[in-house]
Design an enzyme around this catalytic site. Structure first.
Site, PDB file in Angstrom:
ATOM      1  N   ARG A  37    -100.001  54.951  52.764  1.00 38.62           N
ATOM      2  CA  ARG A  37    -100.231  53.750  51.957  1.00 38.62           C
ATOM      3  C   ARG A  37    -100.527  52.525  52.820  1.00 38.62           C
ATOM      4  O   ARG A  37    -101.257  51.626  52.388  1.00 38.62           O
ATOM      5  CB  ARG A  37     -99.024  53.501  51.050  1.00 38.62           C
ATOM      6  CG  ARG A  37     -98.923  54.507  49.919  1.00 38.62           C
ATOM      7  CD  ARG A  37     -97.749  54.236  49.023  1.00 38.62           C
ATOM      8  NE  ARG A  37     -97.760  55.137  47.869  1.00 38.62           N
ATOM      9  CZ  ARG A  37     -96.816  55.174  46.950  1.00 38.62           C
ATOM     10  NH1 ARG A  37     -95.764  54.373  47.051  1.00 38.62           N
ATOM     11  NH2 ARG A  37     -96.903  56.005  45.935  1.00 38.62           N
ATOM     12  N   GLY A 300     -97.617  62.789  43.609  1.00 42.02           N
ATOM     13  CA  GLY A 300     -97.021  63.131  44.894  1.00 42.02           C
ATOM     14  C   GLY A 300     -97.106  64.588  45.288  1.00 42.02           C
ATOM     15  O   GLY A 300     -97.528  64.917  46.407  1.00 42.02           O
ATOM     16  N   GLY A 323     -97.966  56.681  38.668  1.00 45.00           N
ATOM     17  CA  GLY A 323     -97.723  56.121  37.340  1.00 45.00           C
ATOM     18  C   GLY A 323     -98.868  55.256  36.854  1.00 45.00           C
ATOM     19  O   GLY A 323     -99.247  55.301  35.679  1.00 45.00           O
TER      20      GLY A 323
END
Length: 343
Positions: A37, A300, A323
């Site tokens: 990330r 994930g 999400g």
């Protein structure tokens, strides 16, 4: 779909830019265990630096701390970021969730974050479904733009809605069934077929376009470590659980995926953490990677599967927001995106 204006069109020269990034990364022994990330945010940060931004002030949450908890400090992230991109103009603020006003979208906290900054860039797609001070509040105070990562996520996921090359095959799995029912209904309207595995398959009714497993790898709910066996999906023994899709289903799913022109995959086909129930997830990962289609993977365990198999570079787009991606595909408006004016 809302198309927020892009950071590409922002005048940042000499400006102090506040950037919401998604640095919610796993930590181990005081170090960043997976910097994916952080790396995903680097193109936007570099763009700002190359266009002579005076300062780039980064902010992110990390975990779900209750107050100021040193275990959730951004310091390990700060160190890793410095290793990847060392520029004196970059500053990373402390965990936004150390402040109670963050999750409440408190106007005063948003003003504190925005103080002395000239414009705001949201590059945190993984947090765009949260109406927090750092994702919505500051966008209502400063001129707001979408970062390069947020922009690409919206393009890739939006394309699944608007004009996907067909056949369009969606693959859904995982254990959080309640989070995906809306997505299943939405994709059932848009995709040519939706392949369902994992716990979802036990709770979804057969329907047009929805393809359920015909066989499963099952084990006793009372003795999950005992021998597993392959059984027809509709003939599960009393007290047994289907913990992976069976070989016949793997072959059928792989055949549909290989014939597709667009594939979206989110969620494992079984209890992927246990090697003896991982074959279904691996079979889907291999099929998606080798498909002659435009492929998008999110979630994930799905991402972990393609990385462990070494085929991540064969996927066209790996989404950073689990999400947020699901809510977008369900047709919901993401607050962090809606807060940015359209292009």
């Amino acid at each position: 779909m809302h198309r927020p204006r892009s950071v590409r069109d922002a005048d940042v020269s000499g400006k102090r830019v506040l950037v919401r990034v998604d640095f919610n990364v796993p930590l181990e022994d005081g170090r960043v265990a997976d910097d994916t990330r952080i790396r995903a945010a680097l193109p936007t940060i570099r763009l700002l630096l190359e266009r002579d931004a005076a300062d780039v002030v980064l902010m992110s949450h990390l975990g779900r701390p209750k107050g100021e908890d040193p275990a959730f400090s951004m310091e390990p992230v700060r160190r890793r970021l410095r290793e990847l991109l060392d520029d004196e103009r970059i500053r990373l603020l402390e965990n936004t969730r150390f402040h109670p006003g963050e999750t409440k979208n408190d106007p005063q906290f948003a003003r504190e974050l925005a103080d002395d900054c000239d414009l705001y860039v949201n590059d945190a797609f993984g947090a765009a479904h949260r109406a927090h001070a750092s994702t919505v509040g500051v966008a209502q105070i400063l001129p707001a733009y979408a970062g390069l990562l947020l922009e690409r996520e919206l393009q890739e996921l939006g394309a699944l809605f608007e004009d996907p090359a067909r056949p369009f095959v969606a693959v859904l799995g995982g254990a959080k069934v309640e989070d995906k029912i809306g997505v299943l209904e939405s994709l059932s309207e848009r995709a040519d077929s939706v392949l369902v595995g994992g716990k979802m398959a036990e709770e979804v009714e057969p329907a047009k376009k929805v393809v359920l497993p015909v066989d499963v790898v099952a084990a006793s709910a009372f003795e999950p470590d005992a021998d597993a066996k392959i059984v027809p999906a509709d003939e599960l023994p009393q007290g047994w659980l289907g913990l992976d899709i069976g070989p016949e289903t793997r072959a059928a799913f792989a055949e549909r995926i290989s014939a597709a022109k667009t594939v979206f995959w989110n969620g494992p086909m079984g209890v992927f953490e246990w090697p003896r129930f991982a074959a279904g997830t691996k079979a889907v990962a291999e099929a998606v990677a080798s498909a002659g289609a435009h492929t998008v993977v999110g979630g994930g365990d799905s991402v972990r599967a393609i990385e462990e198999l070494g085929v991540a570079d064969q996927i066209d787009w790996i989404s950073t927001g689990g999400g947020a991606a699901l809510e977008l595909l369900e047709g919901k408006e993401l607050p962090g995106v809606a807060a940015i004016p359209e292009e």
